[in-house]
Design an enzyme around this catalytic site. Sequence first.
Site, PDB file in Angstrom:
ATOM      1  N   ASP A 259      34.965  28.473  36.457  1.00 59.07           N
ATOM      2  CA  ASP A 259      33.956  29.517  36.343  1.00 59.07           C
ATOM      3  C   ASP A 259      33.121  29.205  35.100  1.00 59.07           C
ATOM      4  O   ASP A 259      33.540  28.427  34.237  1.00 59.07           O
ATOM      5  CB  ASP A 259      34.647  30.879  36.215  1.00 59.07           C
ATOM      6  N   ASP A 455      38.132  34.038  34.413  1.00 57.39           N
ATOM      7  CA  ASP A 455      38.558  35.076  33.475  1.00 57.39           C
ATOM      8  C   ASP A 455      38.260  36.490  33.939  1.00 57.39           C
ATOM      9  O   ASP A 455      38.713  37.440  33.318  1.00 57.39           O
ATOM     10  CB  ASP A 455      37.890  34.856  32.108  1.00 57.39           C
ATOM     11  N   ASP A 459      37.075  36.633  39.694  1.00 57.44           N
ATOM     12  CA  ASP A 459      37.701  35.315  39.844  1.00 57.44           C
ATOM     13  C   ASP A 459      39.106  35.405  40.437  1.00 57.44           C
ATOM     14  O   ASP A 459      39.658  34.382  40.843  1.00 57.44           O
ATOM     15  CB  ASP A 459      37.790  34.604  38.491  1.00 57.44           C
TER      16      ASP A 459
END
Length: 711
Positions: A259, A455, A459
Amino acid sequence: MAWVLAALRRGHAGVDLIAVLALTGTLAVGEYLAGALIALMLATGRTLESAAQRRASRDLRALLERVPRTARRRVGTEIVPVPLAAVAVGDVLVVGPGEVVPVDGRVVGAPAVLDEAALTGEARTEERGPDQFIRSGVVNAGGAFALRASATEQDSTHAGIVRLARQAGAASAPVVRLADRYAAWFLPLSLAAAGLAWLISGSAVRAVAVLVVATPCPLLLAAPVAVVSGLSRASRLGVVIRDGGALENLGRARTLLLDKTGTVTSGRPQVLDVMAAPDWNPAEVLRLAASLDQCSPHVLARAIVHAARTRGLRLTVPVDVSETPGTGASGVVCGRPTTVGRLHPDADRSDWVRSVDNRALLDGTAVAWLTVDGRAVGAVLLRDPLRHEAPRTVRRLRAAGIRRLVMLTGDRPEPAREIAAVLGLDDVRAELTPADKVAAVRAERDHSVTIMVGDGVNDAPALAAADIGVAMGAHGSTASSEAADIVLTTDRVERLADAVSISVRARRIAVQSALGGMLLSLAAMAAAAFGLLPPAVGALLQEGIDIVVILNALRALRADRSARPVLEPATEALIHHFSAEHDALQDVLEAVRDAADRLSDGPGPQALSCVRTAHRLLAERLLPHEYAEEHQLYPALAPALGPEATATMSRAHAEIERLARRVATHLTLAGVDGHLAPQQLGDLRACLYGLHTVLRLHFIQEEESYFSLAP
């Protein structure tokens, strides 16, 4: 032999069965000394295994033993001990010196001094002021302080980590099952070798000798010892791995999906640049914007205030402050109506305003406009910056065997592609929904073992879909941590590279220990079959092999010195010092850029005044900083990195000094009347733009290459 019989009842026939047969055989042929040695070997092997497991899992046990059972709740003027499960959100707790913070919360009153080593792996203290957030599990390294609980026991950071640690073990690790598969063919091979030796030689003693040296009771325990050692080593660095299977999978992974926000970037916007109208200067723009934003809780406002305070600007207390969500804040600063936020649609779109819009579009930044008396006088450009340690992390991941790195983000394509280019990623996919991320993860899993790092709550599905989910747990959501196989409890993505390196090394040592021990046993079996090893000597030899192999497995506990340079504490202190100076020198870079822009507008007295201001800042602040780096920081880094590692940075220092001298020469030629010759204008402007570019690149290189080494 009770454990062997218990294993046989469960239908699990391992190499310990050979020990039973060997012991029976020694008694049958009258080799009582060998039988005694086998019995001793069995007992010492189990003892050695238990001791090795205890040592390997010491750090995980220490984490579990630190779990507090009670808390001290403040009720009026009294402090009442209560069970930790009874703590509710909003309760005010008192944390005494040396105590573990029981739940997540915010400081009330006096600041707290904390030792976060148990969660982050960094041996240093941090201070948290009033209303600042504290995670449970850290230790109070100062005086008693009050904490207002923001989570219950079960929802707190430390409880989540402990739940993962309770599951940490090596029993289900594929590498351990690999050892069991070795045993599946090693057992019949040993029996066949013993039978063949008896058949050819006609000596039952030789058959017994073969069985004796084929009794590596703790041999195949080397694999789980190595895995648990890897788990323990990772926990010291603030990496909590759910189980041995996750660690072994991590060591086999070849694809990494990342990410962007909060993972390779800091997740918190920072001031990139400050631009000022022709009759204003950047420092004053930032000071006024931060003065007004002191009263705003907005994330961009906090970034502006932090930047102003870092640069030592004196802020003014605003009055009549109000804030409109989505628009910005307004008030009176220094007796003048001031606003910070979006520019009104009907505002004057001068050339300067359009240049700021263009710059924001090119750099992918957010803009906070400053207006005074209804006129736009400045703009603060903000962006979520790349983590300093991210480029080094990517290089280490590739060195550890990761072949494909892909960024998955919901952000716009432009900033995502820019970050991917800087990091050298193989692919980037932008504007993804959580469902899109899951689909991307599943597509990558078809080709190799895949890691997903994130995080946020968005996600969590992708983390669960990956072979190994890694959560940035320091500031990430509970949902992502619960869905992950691995949680990084410190806010440094570099710990991911540490985890991969540890996993690769632990898996290599586990396989090496199992195969190496078996090869040694096979060699001893051959010697015994030819009559070169009597049973008693073979028993002693096999005991030595087992001890050597398990001690080799314990190497996974030690730090891999090649993974990262080891710095002296004094060098780390220098890094922190010069890193703070980089933050404080941002206004010098802005002054250089502003002077170049003013020259582009026209070489008048005002533009030349800006150039003189920029040169004064260079001479008084920036050049002494560069000189100190050259003569203090770089020599301190040389023992760890080698003298050539700072050579290119030294060359940049020389170029910065050359350009600064060239600017000074132009100012001397201009004289007191401030007249620039036509041929000077182009060169001076080029010097200033070049100096700004070199400085920005030089700062970034130092931050990535050197400053990221220190915790």
